[in-house]
Write an enzyme that holds these catalytic residues in place. Structure first.
Site, mmCIF file in Angstrom:
data_model
loop_
_atom_site.group_PDB
_atom_site.id
_atom_site.type_symbol
_atom_site.label_atom_id
_atom_site.label_comp_id
_atom_site.label_asym_id
_atom_site.label_seq_id
_atom_site.Cartn_x
_atom_site.Cartn_y
_atom_site.Cartn_z
ATOM 1 N N PHE A 6 0.880 -1.342 0.109
ATOM 2 C CA PHE A 6 0.101 0.170 -0.015
ATOM 3 C C PHE A 6 1.119 1.217 -0.032
ATOM 4 O O PHE A 6 1.812 1.575 0.866
ATOM 5 C CB PHE A 6 -0.815 -0.083 1.189
ATOM 6 C CG PHE A 6 -1.632 1.235 1.703
ATOM 7 C CD1 PHE A 6 -2.952 1.111 1.148
ATOM 8 C CD2 PHE A 6 -1.413 2.184 2.265
ATOM 9 C CE1 PHE A 6 -4.075 2.121 1.435
ATOM 10 C CE2 PHE A 6 -1.950 3.278 2.444
ATOM 11 C CZ PHE A 6 -3.498 3.260 1.995
ATOM 12 N N THR A 8 2.587 6.930 1.647
ATOM 13 C CA THR A 8 3.353 8.064 2.154
ATOM 14 C C THR A 8 4.578 8.098 1.401
ATOM 15 O O THR A 8 4.779 7.253 0.447
ATOM 16 C CB THR A 8 4.106 7.363 3.297
ATOM 17 O OG1 THR A 8 3.137 6.987 4.630
ATOM 18 C CG2 THR A 8 4.895 8.512 4.139
ATOM 19 N N GLU A 9 5.005 9.504 1.094
ATOM 20 C CA GLU A 9 6.035 9.889 0.184
ATOM 21 C C GLU A 9 7.077 10.687 1.021
ATOM 22 O O GLU A 9 7.032 10.822 2.020
ATOM 23 C CB GLU A 9 5.438 10.977 -0.705
ATOM 24 C CG GLU A 9 4.307 10.553 -1.577
ATOM 25 C CD GLU A 9 4.001 11.380 -2.765
ATOM 26 O OE1 GLU A 9 4.244 12.543 -2.843
ATOM 27 O OE2 GLU A 9 3.026 10.926 -3.598
ATOM 28 N N GLY A 56 16.484 -6.546 33.690
ATOM 29 C CA GLY A 56 17.674 -6.306 33.775
ATOM 30 C C GLY A 56 18.732 -6.478 32.801
ATOM 31 O O GLY A 56 18.223 -6.188 31.532
ATOM 32 N N GLU A 105 0.652 4.414 10.270
ATOM 33 C CA GLU A 105 -0.856 4.374 10.449
ATOM 34 C C GLU A 105 -1.276 5.426 11.296
ATOM 35 O O GLU A 105 -2.203 5.546 12.021
ATOM 36 C CB GLU A 105 -1.210 2.893 11.269
ATOM 37 C CG GLU A 105 -0.850 1.967 10.301
ATOM 38 C CD GLU A 105 -1.772 1.803 9.201
ATOM 39 O OE1 GLU A 105 -2.984 2.481 9.204
ATOM 40 O OE2 GLU A 105 -1.660 0.950 8.234
ATOM 41 N N ASP A 111 0.604 11.665 17.673
ATOM 42 C CA ASP A 111 0.116 12.959 17.576
ATOM 43 C C ASP A 111 -0.925 13.499 16.735
ATOM 44 O O ASP A 111 -1.717 13.811 16.915
ATOM 45 C CB ASP A 111 1.421 13.849 17.113
ATOM 46 C CG ASP A 111 2.670 13.784 18.212
ATOM 47 O OD1 ASP A 111 2.307 13.417 19.215
ATOM 48 O OD2 ASP A 111 3.889 14.097 17.636
HETATM 49 C C1 LIG Z 1 8.231 0.631 9.446
HETATM 50 C C2 LIG Z 1 7.186 1.611 8.563
HETATM 51 C C3 LIG Z 1 6.472 1.063 7.827
HETATM 52 C C4 LIG Z 1 5.495 1.809 7.171
HETATM 53 N N1 LIG Z 1 4.778 1.270 6.130
HETATM 54 C C5 LIG Z 1 3.886 2.092 5.524
HETATM 55 C C6 LIG Z 1 3.237 1.454 4.211
HETATM 56 O O1 LIG Z 1 3.071 0.333 4.141
HETATM 57 N N2 LIG Z 1 2.335 2.307 3.552
HETATM 58 C C7 LIG Z 1 2.645 3.573 3.674
HETATM 59 O O2 LIG Z 1 1.997 4.321 2.978
HETATM 60 N N3 LIG Z 1 3.086 4.335 4.610
HETATM 61 C C8 LIG Z 1 3.827 3.363 5.522
HETATM 62 N N4 LIG Z 1 4.610 3.774 6.582
HETATM 63 C C9 LIG Z 1 4.875 5.512 6.689
HETATM 64 C C10 LIG Z 1 4.146 5.871 7.975
HETATM 65 O O3 LIG Z 1 2.840 6.007 7.788
HETATM 66 C C11 LIG Z 1 4.660 7.577 8.288
HETATM 67 O O4 LIG Z 1 5.858 7.435 8.504
HETATM 68 C C12 LIG Z 1 3.722 8.475 9.125
HETATM 69 O O5 LIG Z 1 2.528 8.506 8.570
HETATM 70 C C13 LIG Z 1 4.325 9.680 9.313
HETATM 71 O O6 LIG Z 1 5.202 10.399 8.405
HETATM 72 P P1 LIG Z 1 6.560 10.843 8.655
HETATM 73 O O7 LIG Z 1 7.337 9.590 8.911
HETATM 74 O O8 LIG Z 1 6.803 11.439 7.298
HETATM 75 O O9 LIG Z 1 6.608 11.878 9.787
HETATM 76 P P2 LIG Z 1 5.954 13.405 9.687
HETATM 77 O O10 LIG Z 1 4.643 13.429 9.127
HETATM 78 O O11 LIG Z 1 7.120 14.063 9.078
HETATM 79 O O12 LIG Z 1 6.006 13.831 11.386
HETATM 80 C C14 LIG Z 1 7.270 13.838 11.974
HETATM 81 C C15 LIG Z 1 6.723 14.344 13.411
HETATM 82 O O13 LIG Z 1 6.018 15.471 13.523
HETATM 83 C C16 LIG Z 1 4.684 15.186 13.946
HETATM 84 N N5 LIG Z 1 3.714 16.146 13.175
HETATM 85 C C17 LIG Z 1 3.284 16.000 11.967
HETATM 86 N N6 LIG Z 1 2.138 16.698 11.839
HETATM 87 C C18 LIG Z 1 2.095 17.372 12.812
HETATM 88 C C19 LIG Z 1 1.098 18.306 13.259
HETATM 89 N N7 LIG Z 1 0.029 18.703 12.362
HETATM 90 N N8 LIG Z 1 0.988 18.765 14.855
HETATM 91 C C20 LIG Z 1 1.731 18.022 15.502
HETATM 92 N N9 LIG Z 1 2.850 17.170 14.883
HETATM 93 C C21 LIG Z 1 2.955 16.750 14.124
HETATM 94 C C22 LIG Z 1 4.488 13.764 13.949
HETATM 95 O O14 LIG Z 1 3.549 13.344 14.959
HETATM 96 C C23 LIG Z 1 5.954 13.250 14.214
HETATM 97 O O15 LIG Z 1 6.196 13.032 15.516
HETATM 98 C C24 LIG Z 1 5.525 3.311 7.212
HETATM 99 C C25 LIG Z 1 6.315 3.776 8.355
HETATM 100 C C26 LIG Z 1 7.325 2.835 9.218
HETATM 101 C C27 LIG Z 1 8.002 3.560 9.936
#
Ligand SMILES: Cc1cc2nc3c(=O)[nH]c(=O)nc-3n(C[C@H](O)[C@H](O)[C@H](O)COP(=O)(O)OP(=O)(O)OC[C@H]3O[C@@H](n4cnc5c(N)ncnc54)[C@H](O)[C@@H]3O)c2cc1C
Lengths: 260, 387
Positions: free
Chosen positions: B132, B135-136, B342, B366, B370
């Site tokens: 799926f 995310t980008e 431990g 998912e 936050d």
């Molecule tokens: C192991 C793994 C598997 C994954 N598998 C999938 C997959 O199968 N398909 C897919 O599409 N995605 C997948 N993801 C992606 C995942 O859904 C995203 O990492 C997630 O949505 C967060 O996006 P980001 O990492 O870009 O963090 P960011 O959006 O950049 O967030 C960084 C920090 O900022 C905070 N933040 C962001 N916006 C706000 C706001 N408005 N107010 C306050 N705080 C905020 C966040 O809570 C976080 O702490 C996967 C991620 C991991 C780690």
């Protein structure tokens, strides 16, 4: 062929069994299909899957509660389930249990009967063989290899120093040993399907028996009491210099444990 | 030592016979085959790929969907399966979440009849693996700004862009990819091997090491016109998949928490310091009281959420509450359990630290913790605070 698998409800092998007033306390204990019976079910399902007109039936004798275990057994892929439900089941000895099962088998009909080599709760290892005797059928017990060709059964069983090969016609009774096959997990679809499959609960009356035939009344053997295994005394560490500890060890083995 | 599943409030009594049997079946498979092998997979950074065949044979993929070879179970049963998978490792639950909720669900819900026939039966058997891609690199929590585009041609669509952190991407036979067509988010099915589509694996993770995580790259990748999901239009479509997966995660992490609790308890009852089992000290007992209470709350949240979902009444904000609470508590419990163990807690003989590392991902994916706070805040107060 109507292949009937005999299934017993037993406590989970990991259950912690406690005894109260000479009786086993059943609250909190999980009940499962006797693991040896699963080899029989697997063998029956293999016959069915190899092709031909076959039906796999589960037959259980127990209290009402055993319905769950009958259904768990059906979830492996059986077509139909039968439970002879009677409160006397825990008080029935192997003879009486076999009598009930034989009566139910006559009612259902059968062309082949599988059961486990023993139940993991009472370990009596008698029921399958007794059922065969009561129905005047051939039987082979503790079987670890099974083949069915043209209405003839060829089985192998481990005996002192080798394998014994037995052939006999169907119907017959096979009691199954570990190693016979690799029992499957029930598929979730089969689990869901159980409630849509025919499940029959017989009373004693339905199979032509009465209260006098079962329980303590109908049994030769009565279990008067259960006792938990003795608690193991804690170990003792003998400390000191090697000369002294060795001496003390010999002394306590001789005088206290009285083993040398 | 044998695992003892904590059920402090006799919640088992509230589950149906077939739900219990489904749970116990998956539990047996996990204990027999996956528990003994998982630490090595985690260390080696390999995914136990036979999970596809094993869960397929059990009909555990798409288990709560109807037809096309799916078992059609309750949502509660789906939750319990996830719990048992995640008790071993979040990677196994991730595999199932992606296959069932993020790949099969969108095809089942928005696919054409032909797409359903073509993919779902094979996916239910675990013979076709899905992923799926939402995310980008530059759009995580805010997927509405996605840059991946689809352009209509005479025979189909050309996709350009890249997706990041995609579970099972490298091993997937089919990717459900979200891209903008004329500025509107649409779902597309991209098969492995299509020209212009590559899915390299992301290495060197500290978390979910037994799960494949990938980057998907689309460079003038042309797909036939039958590969658009006809009924998936707008951000609502991928978000509703996420609701399904988040629901499963809320259940799944209970498994991780139960594993950590049980492991720490058994250890604390046997480990003697200062002449007593460490479980006999008040400081440790406070932790066990906390863990047991939080696990029980997690179980009750999910049980009720499952009932609501089975009745078709669960809202996405209720799902957010369970995901947010349960993942955060599971993470806390994994850390506590690690502490109780431990020094023993830092080696792979014990699982708490592995769970803790995994749950760091679950906390982020998912919808981060936050973001779920903001979803709940919005729902409760009526004010949006996302931007
Ligand atoms: C192991 C793994 C598997 C994954 N598998 C999938 C997959 O199968 N398909 C897919 O599409 N995605 C997948 N993801 C992606 C995942 O859904 C995203 O990492 C997630 O949505 C967060 O996006 P980001 O990492 O870009 O963090 P960011 O959006 O950049 O967030 C960084 C920090 O900022 C905070 N933040 C962001 N916006 C706000 C706001 N408005 N107010 C306050 N705080 C905020 C966040 O809570 C976080 O702490 C996967 C991620 C991991 C780690």
């Amino acid at each position: 062929m109507k292949i009937v698998c005999l299934v017993k409800e037993v406590p989970d092998s990991e259950a912690k069994i406690t005894v109260e007033n000479g009786k086993i306390k059943e609250t909190g204990v999980k009940f499962i299909v006797n693991p040896y019976d699963e080899y029989g079910i697997e063998e029956a399902l293999k016959i069915k899957e190899a092709g031909g007109e076959h039906q796999v039936f589960i037959l259980t004798f127990g209290t009402e509660r055993a319905k769950k275990v009958m259904e768990s057994a059906m979830a492996l892929g059986a077509d139909e389930g039968f439970l002879v439900a009677d409160g006397s089941a825990p008080d029935c000895d192997s003879h009486t249990t076999a009598k009930v099962l034989a009566a139910a088998l006559n009612k259902i009909g059968f062309d082949m009967i599988f059961c486990g080599k023993q139940a993991i709760d009472d370990d009596s290892s008698q029921v399958g063989v007794r059922v065969a005797e009561m129905l005047s059928l051939g039987h082979a017990s503790v079987v670890n290899k099974f083949e069915l060709t043209d209405g003839k059964v060829k089985v192998e069983r481990q005996i002192q120093g080798g394998q014994e090969v037995i052939e006999m016609p169907v119907p017959c009774v096979i009691t199954c040993q570990k190693g016979l096959n690799d029992p499957r997990y029930p598929s979730l679809k089969n689990i869901m399907a159980v409630k849509k499959k025919p499940r029959t609960v017989f009373t004693l009356d339905d199979i032509g028996l009465s209260a006098d035939d079962v329980g303590v009344n109908g049994s030769f053997v009565e279990v008067t009491k259960f006792e938990p295994p003795l608690e193991k005394a804690p170990g003792r560490v003998i400390e000191g210099e090697p000369e002294d500890t060795a001496k003390e060890l010999i002394r306590s083995l001789r005088e206290e444990a009285k083993v040398i | 030592m044998a695992f003892k599943a904590i059920d402090y409030y006799n919640i088992d009594e509230l589950l149906g016979d077939s739900e219990l049997l489904i749970r116990d079946t998956v539990r047996s498979l996990m204990e027999d085959k996956y528990q003994p092998a998982i630490a090595k997979h985690f260390n080696d950074g390999t995914c136990p790929l036979e999970i596809a065949k094993d869960l397929g044979e059990l009909n555990a993929f798409g288990v709560n969907l109807e037809g096309y070879g799916c078992a059609g179970s309750s949502d509660t049963a789906y939750g319990l399966i996830n719990q048992e998978l995640e008790r071993v490792d979040s990677a196994l639950r991730s595999f199932s979440s992606v296959q069932t909720s993020l790949s099969m669900y969108p095809i089942h819900r928005w696919g054409s009849g032909e797409q359903k026939e073509r993919y779902l039966p094979g996916m239910a058997k675990g013979e076709i693996i899905g992923c799926f891609g939402l995310t980008e690199p530059d759009h995580g929590s805010d997927p509405s700004g996605m840059k991946t585009t689809a352009q209509k041609t005479d025979s189909g669509y050309i996709i350009n862009g890249s997706k990041m952190w995609i579970t099972n991407g490298t091993i997937a036979d089919i990717a459900v990819v979200w891209a903008k067509l004329d500025g509107e988010i649409r779902g597309f099915l991209v098969e492995k091997g299509t020209d212009g589509y590559t899915a390299p694996e992301i290495k060197n993770k500290f978390s979910l090491r037994a799960s494949v995580t990938s980057e998907l790259s689309f460079l003038d990748c042309e797909i036939p016109k039958e590969n658009i999901l006809p009924d998936a239009v707008g951000l609502k479509a991928p978000l509703s998949c996420l609701t399904q997966a988040r629901y499963g995660i809320a259940w799944g992490v209970i498994g991780a928490a139960m594993a950590c609790f049980d492991e720490a308890l058994q250890y604390a009852q046997e480990r003697i310091q200062f002449g007593k089992p460490i479980a006999a000290f008040q400081l440790q007992q406070e932790k066990f009281a906390y863990m047991a209470t939080e696990i029980t709350k997690m179980q009750l949240l999910c049980l009720r959420l499952g009932q609501l979902k089975d009745a078709g009444k669960a809202t996405h904000t209720q799902v957010s509450m369970a995901k947010r609470n349960n993942v955060a508590e599971a993470l806390k419990i994994a850390g506590m359990a690690r502490g109780i163990l431990g020094a023993a807690g830092i080696v792979d003989e014990y699982s708490a630290m592995r769970h803790a590392c995994n749950l760091e991902s679950v906390y982020t994916y998912e919808g981060t913790h936050d973001i779920h706070t903001l979803i709940l805040g919005h729902d409760i107060t009526g004010f949006k605070a996302y931007r």
